[in-house]
Scaffold this active site. Structure first.
Site, PDB file in Angstrom:
ATOM      1  CD  GLN A   1      -4.058   0.369 -60.153  1.00 63.62           C
ATOM      2  OE1 GLN A   1      -3.881   1.581 -60.227  1.00 63.62           O
ATOM      3  NE2 GLN A   1      -4.764  -0.189 -59.181  1.00 63.62           N
ATOM      4  CB  SER A   2      -3.510  -4.315 -65.660  1.00 64.30           C
ATOM      5  OG  SER A   2      -3.139  -5.439 -64.913  1.00 64.30           O
TER       6      SER A   2
ATOM      7  CG  HIS B   1      -2.416  -5.372 -57.099  1.00 62.82           C
ATOM      8  ND1 HIS B   1      -3.340  -4.543 -57.695  1.00 62.82           N
ATOM      9  CD2 HIS B   1      -1.481  -5.633 -58.059  1.00 62.82           C
ATOM     10  CE1 HIS B   1      -2.984  -4.320 -58.962  1.00 62.82           C
ATOM     11  NE2 HIS B   1      -1.857  -4.952 -59.193  1.00 62.82           N
TER      12      HIS B   1
END
Lengths: 135, 135
Positions: free
Chosen positions: A115-116, A121
């Site tokens: 995850q960034s 999402h």
């Protein structure tokens, strides 16, 4: 590219993917939801917005995000579980709109999972056979 | 292993993963939910059952399945969207129970995406850095 950057943001916005962004002007996806930043939208409704990933990993690679800012899967489960039906439907609506009968949904929680951008999402990938293991 | 077999069932049951199984005695995961087949359970509540994948692809690899038989993501979105909150919480509960702060959730819809058991299941993977692309 480090493992922390595996899950690329949907637009070029170096500061917005720096970690623990809150909602609002500091969150890349909140800015897409609000229309402040452009994205290649493929679907939207009252609860979710869906747009193409700018670094696609399959012929079809779309991100489905809730309009409401939630950080990740666990945050959503604890503080906004009522988003569940809209997330289910948002992905299915994208699949229908794009003619995907076979697709993979991926959600990363935490940097080590890829995850960034810290606004939940769901990646929707299709248009090619998907391999196993899933990363 | 063919692409159709990427997503292995949680127990050895050659006939149950043959495709379009309906609910009940023909569905591998319905048989786990009912207790007819054993599995390495890690969590259960009124709505979901979670158990370890027998072919784990990460140090932690658990499947979260709804007790109710639904075929896949799109089927759930269309016919049982009310399962959304329970699915969100089921995954988060597994992550909490197993001490996972970083994890990936994967759901395959259709054979070309890697689905082999046609009862919705969310893969929860963690315990190592997850790579990109996700398969």
């Amino acid at each position: 590219m480090s493992e922390h950057d595996q899950d690329q943001p949907a637009t070029e916005e170096p500061d917005a993917a720096s970690g623990d962004a809150a909602s609002g002007e500091d969150c890349l996806f909140c800015r897409i939801v609000s229309g402040e930043l452009s994205a290649d939208l493929v679907h939207q409704d009252d609860d979710v917005v869906a747009f193409r990933d700018i670094q696609p990993k399959a012929p079809t690679h779309v991100l489905v995000v809730p309009r409401r800012h939630v950080r990740d899967w666990s945050d959503t489960a604890r503080h906004a579980p009522e988003l569940g039906p809209a997330l289910l439907r948002g992905v299915a609506d994208v699949a229908d709109a794009l003619g995907l009968e076979h697709y993979r949904v991926v959600a990363n929680t935490g940097e080590k999972a890829g995850q960034s951008v810290f606004h939940l999402h769901l990646h929707v990938l299709g248009g090619r056979p998907m391999l196993w293991p899933p990363g």
